[in-house]
Design a protein around this motif. Structure first.
Motif, PDB file in Angstrom:
ATOM      1  N   LYS A 279       0.815  -1.134  -0.205  1.00  0.00           N
ATOM      2  CA  LYS A 279      -0.177  -0.078  -0.142  1.00  0.00           C
ATOM      3  C   LYS A 279       0.774   1.379  -0.136  1.00  0.00           C
ATOM      4  O   LYS A 279       0.652   2.217  -0.786  1.00  0.00           O
ATOM      5  CB  LYS A 279      -0.890  -0.168   1.089  1.00  0.00           C
ATOM      6  N   TYR A 280       1.890   1.382   0.944  1.00  0.00           N
ATOM      7  CA  TYR A 280       2.382   2.381   1.071  1.00  0.00           C
ATOM      8  C   TYR A 280       3.432   2.697  -0.057  1.00  0.00           C
ATOM      9  O   TYR A 280       3.743   3.834  -0.705  1.00  0.00           O
ATOM     10  CB  TYR A 280       3.465   2.443   2.444  1.00  0.00           C
ATOM     11  N   PHE A 281       4.089   1.477  -0.666  1.00  0.00           N
ATOM     12  CA  PHE A 281       4.926   1.805  -1.794  1.00  0.00           C
ATOM     13  C   PHE A 281       4.242   2.132  -3.115  1.00  0.00           C
ATOM     14  O   PHE A 281       4.693   3.068  -3.816  1.00  0.00           O
ATOM     15  CB  PHE A 281       5.493   0.258  -2.243  1.00  0.00           C
ATOM     16  N   SER A 282       2.788   1.758  -3.181  1.00  0.00           N
ATOM     17  CA  SER A 282       2.114   2.308  -4.220  1.00  0.00           C
ATOM     18  C   SER A 282       1.842   3.582  -4.141  1.00  0.00           C
ATOM     19  O   SER A 282       1.491   4.361  -5.140  1.00  0.00           O
ATOM     20  CB  SER A 282       0.824   1.523  -4.495  1.00  0.00           C
ATOM     21  N   MET A 283       1.891   4.209  -3.112  1.00  0.00           N
ATOM     22  CA  MET A 283       1.627   5.677  -2.719  1.00  0.00           C
ATOM     23  C   MET A 283       2.987   6.494  -2.875  1.00  0.00           C
ATOM     24  O   MET A 283       3.017   7.293  -2.389  1.00  0.00           O
ATOM     25  CB  MET A 283       0.902   5.800  -1.540  1.00  0.00           C
ATOM     26  N   ASN A 284       3.940   5.849  -3.263  1.00  0.00           N
ATOM     27  CA  ASN A 284       5.322   6.205  -3.025  1.00  0.00           C
ATOM     28  C   ASN A 284       5.948   6.827  -1.888  1.00  0.00           C
ATOM     29  O   ASN A 284       6.695   7.986  -1.639  1.00  0.00           O
ATOM     30  CB  ASN A 284       5.220   7.750  -4.043  1.00  0.00           C
ATOM     31  N   ILE A 285       5.371   6.043  -0.861  1.00  0.00           N
ATOM     32  CA  ILE A 285       6.012   6.382   0.335  1.00  0.00           C
ATOM     33  C   ILE A 285       6.678   5.311   0.865  1.00  0.00           C
ATOM     34  O   ILE A 285       6.086   3.916   0.880  1.00  0.00           O
ATOM     35  CB  ILE A 285       4.831   6.390   1.487  1.00  0.00           C
ATOM     36  N   MET A 286       8.107   5.079   0.976  1.00  0.00           N
ATOM     37  CA  MET A 286       8.797   4.175   1.219  1.00  0.00           C
ATOM     38  C   MET A 286       8.771   3.362   2.377  1.00  0.00           C
ATOM     39  O   MET A 286       9.119   4.202   3.514  1.00  0.00           O
ATOM     40  CB  MET A 286      10.468   4.331   1.007  1.00  0.00           C
TER      41      MET A 286
END
Ligand code: ADP
Ligand code: IPE
Length: 249
Positions: free
Chosen positions: A116-123
């Motif tokens: 989820k976070y990765f898809s939102m550009n939050i590493m």
């Protein structure tokens, strides 16, 4: 995508309690952001993890003393992770720390939040840490294990372990000046390792590298004191160790 493990040996001085190597860590991050690929970072504990874990006999049975250690080790790891998180932020990489205790509960692992976070550009930024293994037992899940789990989920093109040595040698290069660097490790290579870690040291790392390579992913071990070597991967001048499934069992 690349998954990178920042080993405790490079981001800290493993012999001195809670000694962060700021310059070395920053140099690695600077080099990483120049690579034209997405990446996820997992980090180890070094002297923020292993020293107190050993003192409080972790992993181990749940007791008043070990629970004290559990809190201390977790808080120390959090402190280390915040330093890395802030460094990433300095280079505009938004990130969110995810501790093992929010991934594993009751022997079940859940990494959905990473996607989820990765898809939102939050590493998602995770790290080796303590967790409740079961009602009676406190565990430590290493950063290397998290890297393996994430490799299964994200199927990255490469996995890079960054440590304080040039790669895997036939014996500990810090003890033996005639130790030879093994550029590719396969079933014919027998190397010796002495281990002072609660999570298995270089032998544990090699076993995990081998498991990752069996997923069809090239897996590297390089020396973080020379972060420019990150740009030499797959190049003739590369200095480090590659573990991949074609290299043997
Ligand atoms: P990290 O903290 O980077 O995850 P480890 O501390 O687990 O890595 O492993 C790296 C250390 O392993 C090195 O600092 C080195 O001294 C030690 N070591 C022991 N045996 C070997 C070997 N055969 N080859 C390379 N390193 C070894
Ligand atoms: C260990 O994680 C974390 C603790 C001891 C709490 P790792 O096993 O990934 O750490 P390093 O890289 O060897 O220091």
């Amino acid at each position: 995508m690349i998954i990178v493990k920042l080993g405790g040996s490079i981001i800290t001085d493993k012999n001195k309690y809670k000694t962060f190597r700021l310059n070395e860590t920053e140099n690695i991050i600077k080099q990483l952001i120049n690579i034209n690929d997405d990446f996820i970072i997992v980090h180890g504990g070094g002297s923020f993890g292993h020293i107190m874990a050993k003192k409080y006999k972790l992993p181990g049975k749940l007791s008043e003393k070990s629970l004290n250690g559990y809190t201390i080790v977790h808080n120390d790891m959090l402190e280390l992770s915040i330093k890395i998180s802030n460094l990433l932020l300095k280079y505009n990489i938004n990130n969110i720390g995810i501790p093992v205790s929010s991934i594993i509960y009751n022997n079940k692992k859940n990494y959905n939040i990473f996607k989820k976070y990765f898809s939102m550009n939050i590493m998602p930024l995770s790290y080796g840490d303590v967790y409740l293994k079961n009602q009676n037992c406190l565990g430590i899940y290493s950063g290397d294990n998290i890297v393996y789990d994430l490799s299964r989920i994200f199927k990255p093109e490469k996995v890079i372990f960054i440590s304080d040595v040039d790669g895997i040698y036939d014996k500990n290069p810090k003890k033996y000046s005639n130790a030879k660097l093994l550029k590719i490790v396969n079933k014919n290579n027998n190397f010796k390792s002495d281990n002072n870690d609660v999570t298995g040291g270089i032998m544990g790392k090699y076993k995990i590298m081998k498991k990752i390579s069996k997923l069809g992913i090239k897996t590297y071990l390089i020396n973080g004191f020379y972060p420019q070597r990150l740009n030499l991967i797959d190049n003739n001048e590369f200095i480090g160790t590659v573990v991949w499934s074609n290299a043997g069992d």
